[in-house]
Motif scaffolding. Structure first.
Motif, PDB file in Angstrom:
ATOM      1  N   GLU A   3       0.856  -1.195   0.000  1.00 37.55           N
ATOM      2  CA  GLU A   3       0.000   0.000   0.000  1.00 37.55           C
ATOM      3  C   GLU A   3       0.883   1.233   0.000  1.00 37.55           C
ATOM      4  O   GLU A   3       1.663   1.464   0.925  1.00 37.55           O
ATOM      5  CB  GLU A   3      -0.984   0.017   1.179  1.00 37.55           C
ATOM      6  CG  GLU A   3      -1.917   1.209   1.001  1.00 37.55           C
ATOM      7  CD  GLU A   3      -3.057   1.341   1.990  1.00 37.55           C
ATOM      8  OE1 GLU A   3      -3.502   0.336   2.587  1.00 37.55           O
ATOM      9  OE2 GLU A   3      -3.500   2.488   2.148  1.00 37.55           O
ATOM     10  N   SER A  35       6.113  10.442   4.760  1.00 37.93           N
ATOM     11  CA  SER A  35       5.909  11.295   5.935  1.00 37.93           C
ATOM     12  C   SER A  35       6.088  10.479   7.217  1.00 37.93           C
ATOM     13  O   SER A  35       5.323   9.550   7.488  1.00 37.93           O
ATOM     14  CB  SER A  35       4.498  11.899   5.890  1.00 37.93           C
ATOM     15  OG  SER A  35       4.021  12.137   7.191  1.00 37.93           O
ATOM     16  N   SER A  56      -0.762  13.275  -5.505  1.00 38.45           N
ATOM     17  CA  SER A  56       0.402  13.990  -4.955  1.00 38.45           C
ATOM     18  C   SER A  56       1.690  13.686  -5.702  1.00 38.45           C
ATOM     19  O   SER A  56       2.675  14.393  -5.525  1.00 38.45           O
ATOM     20  CB  SER A  56       0.632  13.636  -3.479  1.00 38.45           C
ATOM     21  OG  SER A  56      -0.409  12.960  -2.905  1.00 38.45           O
TER      22      SER A  56
HETATM   23  C1  LIG Z   1      -3.963  12.339   0.519  1.00 40.40           C
HETATM   24  S1  LIG Z   1      -3.036  11.302   1.573  1.00 40.40           S
HETATM   25  C2  LIG Z   1      -3.922   9.763   1.421  1.00 40.40           C
HETATM   26  C3  LIG Z   1      -3.609   8.817   2.558  1.00 40.40           C
HETATM   27  C4  LIG Z   1      -4.310   7.466   2.506  1.00 40.40           C
HETATM   28  N1  LIG Z   1      -3.871   6.677   1.362  1.00 40.40           N
HETATM   29  C5  LIG Z   1      -5.809   7.586   2.523  1.00 40.40           C
HETATM   30  O1  LIG Z   1      -6.475   6.957   1.692  1.00 40.40           O
HETATM   31  O2  LIG Z   1      -6.341   8.282   3.394  1.00 40.40           O
HETATM   32  C6  LIG Z   1      -1.603  11.031   0.571  1.00 40.40           C
HETATM   33  C7  LIG Z   1      -0.525  10.253   1.298  1.00 40.40           C
HETATM   34  O3  LIG Z   1       0.522   9.957   0.368  1.00 40.40           O
HETATM   35  C8  LIG Z   1       1.769  10.313   0.946  1.00 40.40           C
HETATM   36  N2  LIG Z   1       2.634  10.682  -0.171  1.00 40.40           N
HETATM   37  C9  LIG Z   1       2.462  11.719  -1.037  1.00 40.40           C
HETATM   38  N3  LIG Z   1       3.443  11.744  -1.957  1.00 40.40           N
HETATM   39  C10 LIG Z   1       4.269  10.712  -1.656  1.00 40.40           C
HETATM   40  C11 LIG Z   1       5.458  10.221  -2.235  1.00 40.40           C
HETATM   41  N4  LIG Z   1       6.001  10.807  -3.316  1.00 40.40           N
HETATM   42  N5  LIG Z   1       6.040   9.125  -1.694  1.00 40.40           N
HETATM   43  C12 LIG Z   1       5.510   8.527  -0.590  1.00 40.40           C
HETATM   44  N6  LIG Z   1       4.378   8.960   0.012  1.00 40.40           N
HETATM   45  C13 LIG Z   1       3.754  10.028  -0.522  1.00 40.40           C
HETATM   46  C14 LIG Z   1       1.470  11.455   1.902  1.00 40.40           C
HETATM   47  O4  LIG Z   1       2.429  11.586   2.922  1.00 40.40           O
HETATM   48  C15 LIG Z   1       0.097  11.044   2.438  1.00 40.40           C
HETATM   49  O5  LIG Z   1       0.219  10.211   3.567  1.00 40.40           O
END
Ligand SMILES: C[S@@+](CC[C@H](N)C(=O)[O-])C[C@H]1O[C@@H](n2cnc3c(N)ncnc32)[C@H](O)[C@@H]1O
Length: 206
Positions: free
Chosen positions: A43, A68, A114
């Motif tokens: 995931e 994060s 993102s």
């Molecule tokens: C909008 S949140 C969604 C979290 C979760 N998947 C949900 O459904 O609630 C996006 C998540 O992706 C992580 N994220 C964004 N860009 C990333 C990257 N390049 N590599 C790893 N994690 C990333 C962020 O830290 C955040 O926890």
């Protein structure tokens, strides 16, 4: 936006995502999607582990990735609450290295928005997923409603600056240009939200 800034932005959003865990609309969609996961699950962008309640915990072993540290900390706590078998990697999705065919299921929910290169990320999922495995996505993108899509395009520069995620990505095009083969797709809320089940196409590795 540089990675350090983006990571800090997500670090500061943990409490908000913890509150979202109880969002009924998202919970229904998570339930619909996550029940298709089994075996070794990757995931990506795991956030606070909001999908954990929907996994069949007897059937899955999850590798959760997020860049994060605060999200990973919250996800670890959630794994213990929901008693799912999980290990965690704190890393940028773009820096991940796995062997081909490493996972039975790959899950990404609300995270593609993102990544700087969503097609590259999907093509990595294509490589890492076993050929009889499944890729499960719950993502958001550009609406098919003209008025909404124009609004999304106008607000995206500010929206992405504040939240770290883009609201104007054409998801259909992203999927079409990736190597994944879509098996099933459902769209909601003026086609902004997508639930997708896809399979890898092994003749199109990048
Ligand atoms: C909008 S949140 C969604 C979290 C979760 N998947 C949900 O459904 O609630 C996006 C998540 O992706 C992580 N994220 C964004 N860009 C990333 C990257 N390049 N590599 C790893 N994690 C990333 C962020 O830290 C955040 O926890």
């Amino acid at each position: 936006m540089g990675n350090v800034k983006l990571i800090k932005k997500y670090d500061n959003q943990v409490k908000m995502y913890e509150r979202h865990r109880r969002n009924k609309m998202l919970a229904d969609w998570r339930n619909k999607l996550i029940k298709h996961a089994s075996g070794r699950v990757l995931e990506v962008g795991i956030g606070v582990g909001a999908n954990f309640p929907y996994y069949d915990r007897e059937q899955v072993e999850i590798t959760g990735v997020d860049f994060s540290p605060n999200m990973i900390k919250s996800a670890k706590e959630a794994a213990s609450v929901y008693q799912v078998k999980a290990n965690f990697i704190e890393a940028d999705v773009e820096d991940l290295i796995f062997e081909e065919n490493s996972f039975d299921s790959i899950v990404s929910t609300l995270s593609l928005c993102s990544y700087p290169n969503p097609i590259t990320a999907l093509n990595q999922f294509n490589r890492w997923c076993r050929k009889d495995g499944i890729v499960l996505l719950m993502e958001h993108g550009l609406s098919t409603n003209r008025l909404l899509s124009v609004t999304q395009k106008i607000i995206d520069p500010l929206y992405s600056k504040i939240s770290g995620c883009h609201c104007d990505r054409d998801l259909s095009m992203v999927l079409e240009q990736s190597n994944l083969q879509v098996l099933h797709i459902e769209r909601y809320r003026s086609d902004i939200f997508y639930l997708i089940r896809a399979k890898p196409s092994k003749d199109s590795y990048v």
